[in-house]
Enzyme design. Sequence first.
Site, PDB file in Angstrom:
ATOM      1  N   GLY A  82      41.385 -51.313  52.579  1.00 15.38           N
ATOM      2  CA  GLY A  82      40.379 -51.282  51.512  1.00 15.38           C
ATOM      3  C   GLY A  82      40.761 -52.182  50.356  1.00 15.38           C
ATOM      4  N   ARG A 133      38.452 -54.887  46.887  1.00 18.70           N
ATOM      5  CA  ARG A 133      38.073 -54.592  45.499  1.00 18.70           C
ATOM      6  C   ARG A 133      38.940 -53.443  44.962  1.00 18.70           C
ATOM      7  NH1 ARG A 133      33.844 -50.459  45.574  1.00 18.70           N
ATOM      8  NH2 ARG A 133      33.353 -49.920  47.726  1.00 18.70           N
ATOM      9  N   ASP A 177      37.181 -50.090  60.235  1.00 15.67           N
ATOM     10  CA  ASP A 177      36.841 -48.847  59.552  1.00 15.67           C
ATOM     11  C   ASP A 177      38.033 -47.923  59.781  1.00 15.67           C
ATOM     12  OD1 ASP A 177      36.002 -46.307  58.915  1.00 15.67           O
ATOM     13  OD2 ASP A 177      34.030 -46.507  59.858  1.00 15.67           O
ATOM     14  N   VAL A 178      38.716 -47.520  58.716  1.00 16.17           N
ATOM     15  CA  VAL A 178      39.948 -46.741  58.914  1.00 16.17           C
ATOM     16  C   VAL A 178      39.682 -45.381  59.568  1.00 16.17           C
ATOM     17  CG1 VAL A 178      41.248 -47.880  57.049  1.00 16.17           C
ATOM     18  CG2 VAL A 178      40.001 -45.735  56.570  1.00 16.17           C
ATOM     19  N   ASN A 216      45.225 -47.374  51.236  1.00 13.44           N
ATOM     20  CA  ASN A 216      44.483 -47.322  49.972  1.00 13.44           C
ATOM     21  C   ASN A 216      43.012 -46.943  50.160  1.00 13.44           C
ATOM     22  OD1 ASN A 216      43.847 -48.354  47.041  1.00 13.44           O
ATOM     23  ND2 ASN A 216      42.478 -49.497  48.404  1.00 13.44           N
ATOM     24  N   TYR A 219      37.424 -34.081  48.365  1.00 12.07           N
ATOM     25  CA  TYR A 219      38.345 -35.159  47.959  1.00 12.07           C
ATOM     26  C   TYR A 219      39.753 -34.588  47.683  1.00 12.07           C
ATOM     27  CZ  TYR A 219      39.858 -39.279  45.245  1.00 12.07           C
ATOM     28  OH  TYR A 219      40.517 -40.380  44.765  1.00 12.07           O
ATOM     29  N   ALA A 256      41.081 -31.891  48.863  1.00 11.28           N
ATOM     30  CA  ALA A 256      41.705 -31.476  50.133  1.00 11.28           C
ATOM     31  C   ALA A 256      42.270 -32.696  50.854  1.00 11.28           C
ATOM     32  CB  ALA A 256      40.691 -30.755  51.007  1.00 11.28           C
TER      33      ALA A 256
HETATM   34  P1  NAP Z   1      36.871 -48.342  45.188  1.00 12.93           P
HETATM   35  O1  NAP Z   1      36.817 -49.318  44.078  1.00 12.93           O
HETATM   36  O2  NAP Z   1      35.697 -47.492  45.507  1.00 12.93           O
HETATM   37  O3  NAP Z   1      37.329 -49.135  46.521  1.00 12.93           O
HETATM   38  C1  NAP Z   1      37.536 -48.433  47.699  1.00 12.93           C
HETATM   39  C2  NAP Z   1      37.931 -49.399  48.785  1.00 12.93           C
HETATM   40  O4  NAP Z   1      38.111 -48.637  50.009  1.00 12.93           O
HETATM   41  C3  NAP Z   1      36.867 -50.439  49.075  1.00 12.93           C
HETATM   42  O5  NAP Z   1      37.490 -51.679  49.345  1.00 12.93           O
HETATM   43  C4  NAP Z   1      36.184 -49.903  50.328  1.00 12.93           C
HETATM   44  O6  NAP Z   1      35.606 -50.893  51.154  1.00 12.93           O
HETATM   45  C5  NAP Z   1      37.371 -49.289  51.047  1.00 12.93           C
HETATM   46  N1  NAP Z   1      36.932 -48.342  52.065  1.00 12.93           N
HETATM   47  C6  NAP Z   1      36.168 -47.244  51.912  1.00 12.93           C
HETATM   48  N2  NAP Z   1      35.956 -46.655  53.107  1.00 12.93           N
HETATM   49  C7  NAP Z   1      36.604 -47.423  54.029  1.00 12.93           C
HETATM   50  C8  NAP Z   1      36.765 -47.338  55.429  1.00 12.93           C
HETATM   51  N3  NAP Z   1      36.196 -46.350  56.144  1.00 12.93           N
HETATM   52  N4  NAP Z   1      37.498 -48.279  56.066  1.00 12.93           N
HETATM   53  C9  NAP Z   1      38.074 -49.296  55.353  1.00 12.93           C
HETATM   54  N5  NAP Z   1      37.949 -49.433  54.026  1.00 12.93           N
HETATM   55  C10 NAP Z   1      37.220 -48.499  53.374  1.00 12.93           C
HETATM   56  O7  NAP Z   1      38.071 -47.312  44.998  1.00 12.93           O
HETATM   57  P2  NAP Z   1      39.394 -47.405  44.087  1.00 12.93           P
HETATM   58  O8  NAP Z   1      39.111 -46.742  42.822  1.00 12.93           O
HETATM   59  O9  NAP Z   1      39.942 -48.767  44.123  1.00 12.93           O
HETATM   60  O10 NAP Z   1      40.345 -46.409  44.919  1.00 12.93           O
HETATM   61  C11 NAP Z   1      41.372 -46.862  45.800  1.00 12.93           C
HETATM   62  C12 NAP Z   1      42.170 -45.649  46.256  1.00 12.93           C
HETATM   63  O11 NAP Z   1      42.742 -45.001  45.119  1.00 12.93           O
HETATM   64  C13 NAP Z   1      41.328 -44.602  46.966  1.00 12.93           C
HETATM   65  O12 NAP Z   1      42.077 -44.009  48.002  1.00 12.93           O
HETATM   66  C14 NAP Z   1      41.058 -43.591  45.877  1.00 12.93           C
HETATM   67  O13 NAP Z   1      40.799 -42.312  46.390  1.00 12.93           O
HETATM   68  C15 NAP Z   1      42.360 -43.648  45.111  1.00 12.93           C
HETATM   69  N6  NAP Z   1      42.238 -43.163  43.736  1.00 12.93           N
HETATM   70  C16 NAP Z   1      41.391 -43.768  42.852  1.00 12.93           C
HETATM   71  C17 NAP Z   1      41.282 -43.264  41.556  1.00 12.93           C
HETATM   72  C18 NAP Z   1      40.378 -43.865  40.515  1.00 12.93           C
HETATM   73  O14 NAP Z   1      40.270 -43.292  39.431  1.00 12.93           O
HETATM   74  N7  NAP Z   1      39.737 -44.980  40.741  1.00 12.93           N
HETATM   75  C19 NAP Z   1      42.023 -42.135  41.197  1.00 12.93           C
HETATM   76  C20 NAP Z   1      42.869 -41.550  42.130  1.00 12.93           C
HETATM   77  C21 NAP Z   1      42.972 -42.078  43.396  1.00 12.93           C
HETATM   78  P3  NAP Z   1      34.022 -51.232  51.069  1.00 12.93           P
HETATM   79  O15 NAP Z   1      33.924 -52.320  50.043  1.00 12.93           O
HETATM   80  O16 NAP Z   1      33.706 -51.667  52.461  1.00 12.93           O
HETATM   81  O17 NAP Z   1      33.323 -49.976  50.680  1.00 12.93           O
END
Ligand code: NAP
Length: 246
Positions: free
Chosen positions: A11, A14, A62-63, A89, A154, A156
């Site tokens: 992922g 972005r 797709d993970v 990620n 989420y 869980a």
């Molecule tokens: P984000 O901006 O929504 O980006 C998520 C990324 O995951 C995107 O590149 C998306 O690809 C990819 N993705 C989603 N489903 C996928 C799948 N089935 N297979 C492959 N790629 C997939 O999220 P983020 O904020 O950067 O979060 C990154 C990680 O940090 C996540 O695990 C999130 O739970 C964790 N996190 C984030 C926060 C926060 O506040 N932002 C806080 C705690 C933890 P597409 O472009 O194809 O959708």
Amino acid sequence: MSENKVALITGATRGIGKEIALELAENGFDIAINYRSESDLNEEVKKEIEQFGVRCELVGADVANFEQCEKMVKETIEKLGRIDVLVNNAGITRDGLLMRMKKEDFQSVIDINLTGTFNVTRNVIPYMIKQKSGRIISLSSVVGVAGNAGQTNYSASKAGIIGFTKSLAKEVASRNILVNAVAPGFIDTDMTKVLSDSVKEGIYSQIPLKRMGLPREVAKVVKFLSSEDSSYVTGQVVNVDGGMVM
Ligand code: NAP
């Protein structure tokens, strides 16, 4: 063949994943960027990475799909020669109170966030065991540690990643493979842009540093866990949350 270490980041087109890819590229890693959706942006990210003078490959999967992950890992090894660091990620949210949550919204979050972490790690670990070294870093969340109303699915999935990390760390420590989790708080990405200003204000009041974190601030911790500087750190969950959960 390049002498650089290789990192596969899921992922990574972005948000936090992209920042991790840039940070590791800046520190000399060749990068495999996993993407799910075809987009012109993917090539742009690849070009940004290559500006650091390292190799970069785009590997689609797709993970949530085990076979696609198997193919992605093989493709990474074929193109870049090895995998030294895996960053799990990729993640999604489908928030809602439990009494109204649809089964699909529970299942899809578990399938991508938790089973996705298994699917990629399960395919990478035999290579790391063979090369007798490796780092696995998975993105959990402070809500996996402390819980959050409206995020049972989420939380869980992210708590599951913590159990997965600690168990795997015990399994593979003897093979010189270190396994850790990073638990971000509220980080400024597309995932949190959807929150209203009033919800954000409520969140800031719970954060001692009184602001959201930046993706780069998470990426710096992942860089540390990918480096020789963390050679005695395994089975840990590192919060990157401005002091939100202590
Ligand atoms: P984000 O901006 O929504 O980006 C998520 C990324 O995951 C995107 O590149 C998306 O690809 C990819 N993705 C989603 N489903 C996928 C799948 N089935 N297979 C492959 N790629 C997939 O999220 P983020 O904020 O950067 O979060 C990154 C990680 O940090 C996540 O695990 C999130 O739970 C964790 N996190 C984030 C926060 C926060 O506040 N932002 C806080 C705690 C933890 P597409 O472009 O194809 O959708």
